[in-house]
Design a protein around this motif. Structure first.
Motif, short mmCIF file in Angstrom:
data_model
loop_
_atom_site.label_atom_id
_atom_site.label_comp_id
_atom_site.label_asym_id
_atom_site.label_seq_id
_atom_site.Cartn_x
_atom_site.Cartn_y
_atom_site.Cartn_z
N ARG A 65 -41.32 -15.65 7.36
CA ARG A 65 -42.46 -15.06 7.65
C ARG A 65 -43.47 -15.96 8.64
NH1 ARG A 65 -43.60 -9.74 7.21
NH2 ARG A 65 -42.29 -9.05 5.83
N PHE A 66 -43.37 -17.04 8.60
CA PHE A 66 -44.29 -18.15 9.31
C PHE A 66 -43.97 -17.98 10.85
CE2 PHE A 66 -46.02 -19.61 5.62
CZ PHE A 66 -47.10 -20.48 5.84
N VAL A 67 -42.50 -17.83 10.86
CA VAL A 67 -42.13 -17.62 12.54
C VAL A 67 -42.57 -16.32 12.90
CG1 VAL A 67 -40.00 -17.76 13.85
CG2 VAL A 67 -40.21 -19.38 11.98
N THR A 68 -41.99 -15.39 12.47
CA THR A 68 -42.05 -13.87 12.72
C THR A 68 -43.42 -13.41 12.47
OG1 THR A 68 -41.58 -12.99 10.82
CG2 THR A 68 -39.59 -13.52 12.10
N GLU A 69 -44.34 -13.68 11.79
CA GLU A 69 -45.57 -12.95 11.45
C GLU A 69 -46.67 -13.95 11.88
OE1 GLU A 69 -48.50 -11.56 7.88
OE2 GLU A 69 -46.22 -11.35 7.72
N GLY A 70 -46.51 -15.46 11.64
CA GLY A 70 -47.64 -16.29 11.69
C GLY A 70 -47.34 -17.21 13.05
N PHE A 71 -46.03 -16.97 13.91
CA PHE A 71 -45.90 -17.91 15.14
C PHE A 71 -46.48 -19.31 15.10
CE2 PHE A 71 -47.20 -13.32 16.14
CZ PHE A 71 -45.92 -12.92 16.83
N GLY A 72 -45.67 -19.89 13.87
CA GLY A 72 -45.85 -21.14 13.50
C GLY A 72 -45.23 -21.66 12.52
N THR A 73 -45.25 -22.66 11.84
CA THR A 73 -44.74 -23.16 10.81
C THR A 73 -45.57 -23.44 9.48
OG1 THR A 73 -44.72 -25.58 10.97
CG2 THR A 73 -43.11 -24.49 12.50
N PRO A 74 -44.55 -23.64 8.51
CA PRO A 74 -45.44 -24.05 7.24
C PRO A 74 -45.89 -25.49 7.41
CG PRO A 74 -43.18 -23.19 6.49
CD PRO A 74 -43.17 -23.33 8.11
N ALA A 75 -45.25 -26.19 8.23
CA ALA A 75 -45.72 -27.46 8.20
C ALA A 75 -47.35 -27.96 8.69
CB ALA A 75 -44.66 -28.42 9.15
N PRO A 76 -47.98 -28.68 8.11
CA PRO A 76 -49.22 -28.97 8.53
C PRO A 76 -49.42 -29.45 9.69
CG PRO A 76 -49.07 -29.95 6.42
CD PRO A 76 -47.54 -29.40 6.81
N VAL A 77 -48.39 -30.05 10.53
CA VAL A 77 -48.51 -30.48 11.91
C VAL A 77 -48.43 -29.22 12.88
CG1 VAL A 77 -47.73 -32.81 11.33
CG2 VAL A 77 -46.08 -31.12 11.94
N ARG A 82 -51.59 -17.30 13.32
CA ARG A 82 -52.08 -16.22 12.43
C ARG A 82 -51.79 -16.33 10.97
NH1 ARG A 82 -49.33 -11.43 16.17
NH2 ARG A 82 -50.22 -12.12 18.31
N LEU A 83 -52.77 -15.48 10.42
CA LEU A 83 -52.59 -15.64 8.86
C LEU A 83 -51.66 -14.90 8.40
CD1 LEU A 83 -54.05 -16.35 6.15
CD2 LEU A 83 -55.21 -14.43 6.12
N VAL A 84 -50.67 -15.67 7.44
CA VAL A 84 -49.43 -14.70 7.13
C VAL A 84 -49.71 -14.06 5.81
CG1 VAL A 84 -46.86 -14.99 6.34
CG2 VAL A 84 -47.77 -16.80 8.04
N ILE A 85 -49.54 -12.85 5.95
CA ILE A 85 -50.06 -12.03 4.69
C ILE A 85 -48.94 -10.85 4.38
CG2 ILE A 85 -52.33 -12.38 4.63
CD1 ILE A 85 -52.84 -9.86 6.16
N GLY A 86 -47.63 -11.16 4.99
CA GLY A 86 -46.67 -9.72 4.59
C GLY A 86 -45.87 -10.35 3.81
N GLY A 87 -44.84 -9.30 3.40
CA GLY A 87 -43.49 -9.68 2.56
C GLY A 87 -43.93 -10.44 1.31
N PHE A 88 -43.78 -11.62 0.78
CA PHE A 88 -44.01 -11.80 -0.49
C PHE A 88 -45.40 -12.21 -0.79
CE2 PHE A 88 -39.34 -12.22 -0.98
CZ PHE A 88 -39.00 -11.70 -1.97
N TYR A 89 -45.96 -12.58 0.61
CA TYR A 89 -47.40 -13.03 0.45
C TYR A 89 -48.16 -11.84 0.12
CZ TYR A 89 -46.17 -17.26 2.64
OH TYR A 89 -45.35 -18.55 2.73
N ARG A 90 -47.87 -10.65 0.26
CA ARG A 90 -48.59 -9.46 -0.42
C ARG A 90 -48.71 -9.44 -1.77
NH1 ARG A 90 -49.75 -5.81 3.70
NH2 ARG A 90 -48.50 -6.08 5.63
N HIS A 91 -47.87 -10.17 -2.66
CA HIS A 91 -47.98 -10.07 -3.94
C HIS A 91 -48.65 -11.43 -4.55
CE1 HIS A 91 -45.31 -6.53 -4.36
NE2 HIS A 91 -44.89 -7.04 -3.40
N VAL A 92 -48.36 -12.71 -3.87
CA VAL A 92 -48.92 -13.90 -4.32
C VAL A 92 -49.12 -14.75 -3.40
CG1 VAL A 92 -46.73 -14.76 -4.52
CG2 VAL A 92 -48.45 -15.66 -6.21
#
Length: 167
Positions: A65-77, A82-92
């Motif tokens: 999701r971070f790649v396809t929706e957020g156009f980035g990585t989960p890594a702080p660097v 974009r804010l990732v709010i799809g998939g499992f992020y819609r539940h938690v």
């Protein structure tokens, strides 16, 4: 961030972060040796396998999701654009952390290694602290009202049954 760079960065971070926390450290603690703390431990091992498979699926999906929706990585660097709010992020709000914790608990059940339950509790406390004092303030600064609305609608640690739909 380009999709290819985001995918490579996410893959590297996947190996380093969850791989270290839910793979390397449990191996160092247990050598992945099986114990049987109770005579009838087999049902717990079966549950552990189910937990491991489910957690791995959630973790991989959340990273993607971070790649396809957020156009980035989960890594702080290299955070998402974009804010990732799809998939499992819609539940938690924290599916990755829950998946990593579930991988640790799943291993504890499969291996019968009670030390992994203690390790899971320590990891849980560290995750909660990082989310509370680092990630949530950073997300508020980066995404403003959009994150505030998401934060108010989606629980952080106990998944909602119905997926949240942004207005």
């Amino acid at each position: 961030m380009q999709t290819k760079k985001a995918a490579l960065g996410s893959a590297a971070f996947f190996v380093l972060a969850p791989g270290g926390v839910a793979g390397l450290v449990p191996w160092l603690l247990t050598g992945w040796r099986m114990e049987r703390p109770l005579p009838a431990w087999l049902p717990f091992q079966v549950i552990g396998v189910v937990v491991l498979v489910g957690a791995l699926a959630v973790l991989i999906s959340s990273f993607a999701r971070f790649v396809t929706e957020g156009f980035g990585t989960p890594a702080p660097v290299a955070p998402p654009d974009r804010l990732v709010i799809g998939g499992f992020y819609r539940h938690v709000r924290n599916p990755m952390y829950l998946a990593v914790l579930s991988l640790i608990i799943g291993q504890a059940l499969v291996l019968g290694q009670l030390v992994l339950f203690l390790y899971g509790a320590l990891v849980s406390a560290a995750f909660a602290a990082m989310v509370r004092w680092h990630e949530e303030p950073a997300l508020r600064r980066s995404f403003g009202d959009k994150y505030v609305a998401y934060h108010e609608a989606v629980p952080g640690w106990i998944p909602r049954l119905r997926p949240w739909r942004p207005s």
